[in-house]
Design a protein around this motif. Structure first.
Motif, PDB file in Angstrom:
ATOM      1  N   ARG A   1      32.473  41.708  48.668  1.00 37.16           N
ATOM      2  CA  ARG A   1      31.618  42.867  48.439  1.00 37.16           C
ATOM      3  C   ARG A   1      32.343  43.806  47.485  1.00 37.16           C
ATOM      4  O   ARG A   1      33.500  44.179  47.715  1.00 37.16           O
ATOM      5  N   ALA A   2      31.688  44.221  46.395  1.00 35.58           N
ATOM      6  CA  ALA A   2      32.339  45.068  45.392  1.00 35.58           C
ATOM      7  C   ALA A   2      31.302  45.934  44.688  1.00 35.58           C
ATOM      8  O   ALA A   2      30.094  45.773  44.875  1.00 35.58           O
ATOM      9  N   ILE A   3      31.799  46.865  43.883  1.00 36.93           N
ATOM     10  CA  ILE A   3      30.946  47.721  43.064  1.00 36.93           C
ATOM     11  C   ILE A   3      31.273  47.450  41.600  1.00 36.93           C
ATOM     12  O   ILE A   3      32.443  47.452  41.203  1.00 36.93           O
TER      13      ILE A   3
ATOM     14  N   LYS B   1      37.001  42.467  56.683  1.00 39.16           N
ATOM     15  CA  LYS B   1      38.351  42.756  56.199  1.00 39.16           C
ATOM     16  C   LYS B   1      38.278  43.547  54.901  1.00 39.16           C
ATOM     17  O   LYS B   1      37.521  43.212  53.992  1.00 39.16           O
ATOM     18  N   GLU B   2      39.070  44.614  54.837  1.00 39.43           N
ATOM     19  CA  GLU B   2      39.132  45.420  53.616  1.00 39.43           C
ATOM     20  C   GLU B   2      39.635  44.569  52.457  1.00 39.43           C
ATOM     21  O   GLU B   2      40.557  43.768  52.600  1.00 39.43           O
ATOM     22  N   ALA B   3      39.020  44.743  51.292  1.00 35.11           N
ATOM     23  CA  ALA B   3      39.380  43.940  50.114  1.00 35.11           C
ATOM     24  C   ALA B   3      40.318  44.705  49.200  1.00 35.11           C
ATOM     25  O   ALA B   3      40.043  45.849  48.840  1.00 35.11           O
ATOM     26  N   ASP B   4      41.408  44.065  48.828  1.00 29.88           N
ATOM     27  CA  ASP B   4      42.308  44.608  47.811  1.00 29.88           C
ATOM     28  C   ASP B   4      41.999  44.017  46.444  1.00 29.88           C
ATOM     29  O   ASP B   4      42.230  44.651  45.415  1.00 29.88           O
ATOM     30  N   THR B   5      41.503  42.790  46.440  1.00 30.75           N
ATOM     31  CA  THR B   5      41.225  42.075  45.198  1.00 30.75           C
ATOM     32  C   THR B   5      39.761  41.633  45.189  1.00 30.75           C
ATOM     33  O   THR B   5      39.099  41.609  46.236  1.00 30.75           O
ATOM     34  N   LEU B   6      39.255  41.283  44.029  1.00 33.43           N
ATOM     35  CA  LEU B   6      37.853  40.907  43.907  1.00 33.43           C
ATOM     36  C   LEU B   6      37.509  39.760  44.840  1.00 33.43           C
ATOM     37  O   LEU B   6      36.530  39.825  45.583  1.00 33.43           O
TER      38      LEU B   6
ATOM     39  N   ALA C   1      39.749  47.049  35.710  1.00 31.14           N
ATOM     40  CA  ALA C   1      39.093  47.801  36.784  1.00 31.14           C
ATOM     41  C   ALA C   1      37.560  47.770  36.693  1.00 31.14           C
ATOM     42  O   ALA C   1      36.890  48.774  36.903  1.00 31.14           O
ATOM     43  N   VAL C   2      37.025  46.604  36.382  1.00 33.55           N
ATOM     44  CA  VAL C   2      35.570  46.454  36.272  1.00 33.55           C
ATOM     45  C   VAL C   2      34.924  46.342  37.655  1.00 33.55           C
ATOM     46  O   VAL C   2      33.777  46.733  37.845  1.00 33.55           O
ATOM     47  N   TYR C   3      35.661  45.793  38.607  1.00 39.78           N
ATOM     48  CA  TYR C   3      35.155  45.636  39.963  1.00 39.78           C
ATOM     49  C   TYR C   3      35.930  46.533  40.917  1.00 39.78           C
ATOM     50  O   TYR C   3      37.164  46.543  40.902  1.00 39.78           O
ATOM     51  N   LEU C   4      35.202  47.267  41.751  1.00 42.31           N
ATOM     52  CA  LEU C   4      35.811  48.075  42.803  1.00 42.31           C
ATOM     53  C   LEU C   4      35.624  47.306  44.110  1.00 42.31           C
ATOM     54  O   LEU C   4      34.551  47.338  44.719  1.00 42.31           O
ATOM     55  N   PRO C   5      36.657  46.576  44.573  1.00 40.95           N
ATOM     56  CA  PRO C   5      36.510  45.763  45.784  1.00 40.95           C
ATOM     57  C   PRO C   5      36.309  46.636  47.022  1.00 40.95           C
ATOM     58  O   PRO C   5      36.938  47.680  47.160  1.00 40.95           O
ATOM     59  N   ILE C   6      35.437  46.205  47.922  1.00 36.67           N
ATOM     60  CA  ILE C   6      35.179  46.923  49.162  1.00 36.67           C
ATOM     61  C   ILE C   6      35.662  46.125  50.377  1.00 36.67           C
ATOM     62  O   ILE C   6      36.533  46.549  51.120  1.00 36.67           O
ATOM     63  N   SER C   7      35.066  44.955  50.581  1.00 40.31           N
ATOM     64  CA  SER C   7      35.425  44.136  51.740  1.00 40.31           C
ATOM     65  C   SER C   7      35.015  42.694  51.477  1.00 40.31           C
ATOM     66  O   SER C   7      34.379  42.382  50.474  1.00 40.31           O
ATOM     67  N   TYR C   8      35.383  41.835  52.413  1.00 39.83           N
ATOM     68  CA  TYR C   8      34.968  40.436  52.344  1.00 39.83           C
ATOM     69  C   TYR C   8      33.896  40.223  53.416  1.00 39.83           C
ATOM     70  O   TYR C   8      34.163  40.340  54.616  1.00 39.83           O
TER      71      TYR C   8
END
Length: 536
Positions: free
Chosen positions: A283-285, A322-327, A495-502
């Motif tokens: 999940r990302a923005i 789980k919180e996402a650090d990477t895409l 920084a095109v994707y702002l990761p949120i969670s998996y």
């Protein structure tokens, strides 16, 4: 007391505007008749629509019930036989020869053989532009009938994910050639005859669909006689139907069926069975690199640092993901690579915005050359979870002087923005297993996808697209791994994707329903494994 406690939970959830569904105490509406229950009633927010397996308008879970592929993927990620019993790959990786099952017929009694397979492949390839996002379509050079039950596919270049992409829910699923219109499927079909465990026997648009068991199925038959797919666009109605015993199963990913608050409340009641899959997608923005303000990489990086992902995971997703650090998760093939990670740090965000020329003024927002730092975020209004995430980000960004306008739109409007690039921020979800990473990044090269539009302003967009093209046909696994690292490192640095969670797939169901499992793809539901426990 249990009923009162549950009603209180629901009231609190509604008043907090975090739950879109009222949840009630499960009522015991069972009787001895349940011993003979043979139909699963499944609730979905969406109609099945046109389930032509060679197109993309139908619901994939419905397509998967009716149509099959040459091979399939098990839960360990391994390729297994399906309509093909075996296959051989030439030493140069260009020729795939499939031995087909000889005991299969389509549900309209048309014979399944190599000629039917070739007609299906050729129908997909004739609609090249629509399927070009899938690299296998680009790489197929020719298809051949070797004999009645032997089919050969020849590629232009060796393509390592070929079998994986043949196993996807679409477009390489088999439909009876009798269903073709003028020898094609791209303009529609005149029926839905497949080889799968179920047959679509009844469908009322936007109301329901009934799938009955294919009793002539070549393998293990479904354990229930039928599945009724009931359309309930309002999730509050869906939850009340579950409470009243009118439906047996809610099953889906990314909050489109049931959001995290409702899911957690249902767990707490103890009245239902619940299950959650392993992480299936990211999940990302999307941060648009071609938009007026977010084209500045310092602004994009500032937004990364301004986002309090841990609060979103806890506050919106109830800690269920789980919180996402990477895409993409580092457990995804080729994704455990060195890349930029942006921690939640408002000071870093403010510093980057200052460096980009955006100064904080008395109104609490940042301005530059008389212009307000104002961004537009669009999300699917049918998914309340997306809306709540966007509101959290709106609060996060305000703390560093960024005004975020949040707008919910109908699904088609959001899809139109993905194609046009008319957005600053847009909600994004990767495709999950087995699409990630190869099929997912392949789509980045297609202008019809939001990923392409978000990346189009990058200085090295041409390099990125070419590297994706090259990695998909790279035969050396070692070199392929290096190329994937270059791709994901560059995307993270920009920084095109702002990761949120998996994200995960979630299921809530009657305690009498057994065999509820998850498949590798978040878009498929294994109805054929489900059955009702007999009352003794």
């Amino acid at each position: 007391m249990k009923v009162k406690r549950l009603r209180k939970v629901v009231a609190l959830a509604l008043s907090a505007m975090l739950c879109i569904g009222a949840v009630g105490c499960g009522k015991d509406v069972s009787s001895s008749a349940d011993a003979a229950k043979t139909e699963i009633v499944y609730a979905s927010t969406k109609d099945i629509m046109d389930i032509n397996p060679h197109l993309y308008t139908g619901e994939m879970a419905a397509q998967n019930m009716v149509f099959e592929s040459l091979v399939t993927i098990n839960n360990d990620g391994e390729i297994e036989s399906c309509l093909a019993t075996s296959w051989e790959i030439s030493e140069d990786g260009l020729e795939y020869t499939f031995k087909l099952r000889e005991d299969v017929t389509f549900t309209d009694e048309e014979k399944f053989n190599a000629d039917a397979v070739k007609q299906n492949f050729d129908a997909v390839l004739s609609n090249f532009d629509r399927h070009a996002w899938l690299e296998l379509v680009n790489q197929i050079d020719k298809t051949e009938v070797v004999d009645e039950y032997t089919f050969k596919m020849t590629l232009k270049k060796a393509y390592y994910p070929s079998l994986t992409e043949l196993a996807l829910t679409r477009p390489f699923r088999m439909i009876s050639p009798k269903c073709f219109i003028d020898g094609e499927t791209k303009n529609g079909v005149n029926g839905y005859a497949g080889t799968g465990r179920f047959v679509l026997s009844e469908h009322e648009d936007d109301q329901y669909a009934v799938f009955t068991r294919n009793d002539n199925y070549w393998g293990d038959k479904a354990k229930v006689e039928s599945v009724k797919w009931t359309v309930m666009p309002d999730t509050e109605t869906m939850l009340l139907a579950l409470e009243n015993g009118e439906i047996d199963l809610i099953y889906g990913a990314d909050g489109d069926q049931i959001n995290a608050d409702s899911y957690k409340n249902l767990i707490e009641t103890g009245e239902y069975e619940t299950a959650q899959s392993n992480p299936t997608a990211a999940r990302a923005i999307l941060l648009n690199s071609a938009s007026d303000i977010t084209k500045d990489v310092k602004v994009r990086k500032a937004l990364q640092h301004a986002a309090d992902n841990s609060s979103i995971v806890e506050g919106v997703l109830n800690g269920l993901e789980k919180e996402a650090d990477t895409l993409l998760p580092t457990t995804t093939p080729y994704c455990d690579v060195e890349q930029e990670i942006y921690d939640y740090n408002k000071d870093k965000a403010a510093k980057l915005l200052e460096e980009a020329g955006w100064k904080l003024e008395s109104d609490g927002y940042r301005h530059k050359d008389g212009k307000l730092l104002e961004l537009d975020f669009y999300y699917n209004s049918d998914n309340a979870q997306e809306g709540t995430i966007s509101e959290y980000l709106q609060g996060n960004f305000k703390e560093v002087g960024v005004k975020l306008n949040v707008t919910g739109e109908e699904t088609q409007s959001v899809k139109d923005r993905q194609k046009s690039g008319d957005f600053d921020l847009l909600y994004s979800l990767s495709w999950g297993t087995p699409y990630d990473p190869q099929s997912y990044i392949s789509s980045w090269r297609q202008p019809a996808h939001g990923d392409y539009q978000a990346q189009v302003g990058l200085d090295k967009k041409a390099w990125l697209d070419q590297t994706i093209t090259d990695v998909l046909v790279e035969v050396s696994d070692e070199k392929r791994a290096r190329m994937y690292e270059e791709i994901f490192s560059y995307i993270a640095d920009q920084a095109v994707y702002l990761p949120i969670s998996y994200s995960t797939t979630k299921a809530v169901y009657s305690s009498k329903l057994k065999g509820v499992e998850f498949l590798p793809s978040q878009y498929e539901i294994p109805f054929e494994k489900m059955y009702f426990e007999e009352i003794k």
